[in-house]
Design an enzyme around this catalytic site. Sequence first.
Site, PDB file in Angstrom:
ATOM      1  CE  LYS A  14       0.043  -0.467   4.975  1.00 26.19           C
ATOM      2  NZ  LYS A  14      -0.655  -0.919   6.186  1.00 26.19           N
ATOM      3  NE  ARG A  42      -6.325  -0.372  10.824  1.00 27.48           N
ATOM      4  CZ  ARG A  42      -5.088  -0.490  10.316  1.00 27.48           C
ATOM      5  NH1 ARG A  42      -4.267   0.552  10.300  1.00 27.48           N
ATOM      6  NH2 ARG A  42      -4.659  -1.639   9.853  1.00 27.48           N
ATOM      7  CG  HIS A  98      -3.767  -4.939  11.640  1.00 26.57           C
ATOM      8  ND1 HIS A  98      -2.701  -5.508  10.981  1.00 26.57           N
ATOM      9  CD2 HIS A  98      -3.418  -3.649  11.873  1.00 26.57           C
ATOM     10  CE1 HIS A  98      -1.743  -4.586  10.815  1.00 26.57           C
ATOM     11  NE2 HIS A  98      -2.152  -3.455  11.348  1.00 26.57           N
ATOM     12  NE  ARG A 138      -2.449  -8.297   7.412  1.00 27.06           N
ATOM     13  CZ  ARG A 138      -3.060  -8.732   8.502  1.00 27.06           C
ATOM     14  NH1 ARG A 138      -3.661  -9.903   8.535  1.00 27.06           N
ATOM     15  NH2 ARG A 138      -3.071  -7.987   9.592  1.00 27.06           N
ATOM     16  CE1 TYR A 188       9.640  32.227   4.111  1.00 24.39           C
ATOM     17  CE2 TYR A 188       9.814  29.836   3.921  1.00 24.39           C
ATOM     18  CZ  TYR A 188       9.561  31.075   3.346  1.00 24.39           C
ATOM     19  OH  TYR A 188       9.226  31.145   2.020  1.00 24.39           O
ATOM     20  CB  CYS A 204      11.606  26.334   2.689  1.00 21.60           C
ATOM     21  SG  CYS A 204      12.728  27.448   3.553  1.00 21.60           S
ATOM     22  CG  MET A 205       6.354  23.818  -0.414  1.00 22.30           C
ATOM     23  SD  MET A 205       5.152  24.742  -1.377  1.00 22.30           S
ATOM     24  CE  MET A 205       4.258  25.622  -0.107  1.00 22.30           C
ATOM     25  CG  ASP A 206       9.543  24.337  -3.063  1.00 20.03           C
ATOM     26  OD1 ASP A 206       8.700  23.459  -3.298  1.00 20.03           O
ATOM     27  OD2 ASP A 206       9.284  25.553  -2.997  1.00 20.03           O
TER      28      ASP A 206
HETATM   29  C1  LIG Z   1       0.137  -1.940   6.703  1.00 21.78           C
HETATM   30  C2  LIG Z   1      -0.437  -3.219   7.093  1.00 21.78           C
HETATM   31  C3  LIG Z   1       0.361  -4.341   7.288  1.00 21.78           C
HETATM   32  C4  LIG Z   1       1.869  -4.285   7.290  1.00 21.78           C
HETATM   33  O1  LIG Z   1       2.306  -3.719   8.506  1.00 21.78           O
HETATM   34  P1  LIG Z   1       3.863  -3.591   8.842  1.00 21.78           P
HETATM   35  O2  LIG Z   1       3.885  -3.145  10.248  1.00 21.78           O
HETATM   36  O3  LIG Z   1       4.397  -2.529   7.923  1.00 21.78           O
HETATM   37  O4  LIG Z   1       4.449  -4.899   8.601  1.00 21.78           O
HETATM   38  C5  LIG Z   1      -0.250  -5.547   7.540  1.00 21.78           C
HETATM   39  N1  LIG Z   1      -1.603  -5.635   7.605  1.00 21.78           N
HETATM   40  C6  LIG Z   1      -2.404  -4.571   7.433  1.00 21.78           C
HETATM   41  C7  LIG Z   1      -3.864  -4.747   7.501  1.00 21.78           C
HETATM   42  C8  LIG Z   1      -1.867  -3.326   7.194  1.00 21.78           C
HETATM   43  O5  LIG Z   1      -2.666  -2.269   7.065  1.00 21.78           O
END
Ligand SMILES: *Cc1c(COP(=O)(O)O)cnc(C)c1O
Length: 377
Positions: free
Chosen positions: A39, A137, A169, A227, A270, A317-319
């Site tokens: 992601k 979540r 999770h 994951r 700034y 700064c921004m850039d």
């Molecule tokens: C981002 C995410 C992961 C991976 O998490 P890490 O801590 O980067 O290994 C696994 N499962 C879900 C649902 C996530 O959103």
Amino acid sequence: MYSPPATPAEARVDLAAIRHNVTLIKEAAGGAELMAAVKADSYGHGLVPVSEAALRAGVSRLGTAFIREALALREAGVTAPVLSWLITPDEPLDEALTHDVELSASDVRLLDEIAAAARRTGRTATLHLEADTGMSRGGSPPAAWPALLARALELRAEGVVEIAGLWSHLACADIPGHPSIARQLEAFETALKLAEQAGAGGSHVIRHIANSAATMTLPEARYDMVRSGIAMYGLSPVPELGDFGLRQAMTLVARVGLAKRVTEDSGVSYGHLYTTDRETTLGVVPLGYADGILRHATGRAEVLAGGRRRPIAGRVCMDQFMIDMGDHPLAAGDEVVLFGPGDDGEPTAQEWADSLGTITHEIVTRIGARVPRVYRG
Ligand SMILES: *Cc1c(COP(=O)(O)O)cnc(C)c1O
């Protein structure tokens, strides 16, 4: 060997490091399957090149938050199984099904939307049902889980969905010994048992709850698949336990845009948060908060310039931002390393995260679209 980037800055991504990390994570996962979390543009490293490298290294599945991220993989020709787990109203469900994107569902409303998309497209939806085991979540809370299972089984009987996964999770896997971990694993066991009793279990159903931190520290959380995101990018999922032998994949570099001598007492950037205490050489580095260099990195984060660690001088700064080189040589075009694996004395992403009070996930994912990703290895 130094070869100047064509643009003033670039994020170099070492695909050999990604492959090394995949190998380590697979070892830690025991026999469990490995899904790479790709992601957010593979945590800022580039969705497609990283996904392809990970698959070549032995990852068997990919995971994205949004369907459009999964569709981008399909558009690039990636055929491996992909799961999307953050599905909000008005997501392109039809396209997801026609492109074989597996979908997570947490409530009956979404199940019914997915079923409608399956009837429209004539495709069977491949579902991973998410249980909320204590993170609050995504996922179905325990009280709603039996109804979710029942609806999924009805839809399965109708032939519009199949149940491929049961998952959850962890909220605190990166805090070893946190009491919520055992509670969540227990709640997951309960959710799995209910699924089994309802007829939604079986050996073909993939059970998964572990992120990187759990993969590396909690063998009992591996189940059928883990994951992993952050560890694959070579960043420690539990910094207090060290680096697990992982290798940071991203090196962020920029070329000095301007170097100049200024007098003592020059206010820099700034708000004049920084003032030179002697005549000195300042370097202007063409990366700013629009590129993900947090504005409050001012006075905290360091970079490697001319072989030396230098703090960011004055407000980002921004850039662009400035560094104070004193009397050390610096010229326009010289390379400055913001962070990398640390081999040449540059700060690591972990050091940036520590100095800014955040986690490495945020350091790397924020690197903006203006910064080209360049691949090696
Ligand atoms: C981002 C995410 C992961 C991976 O998490 P890490 O801590 O980067 O290994 C696994 N499962 C879900 C649902 C996530 O959103």
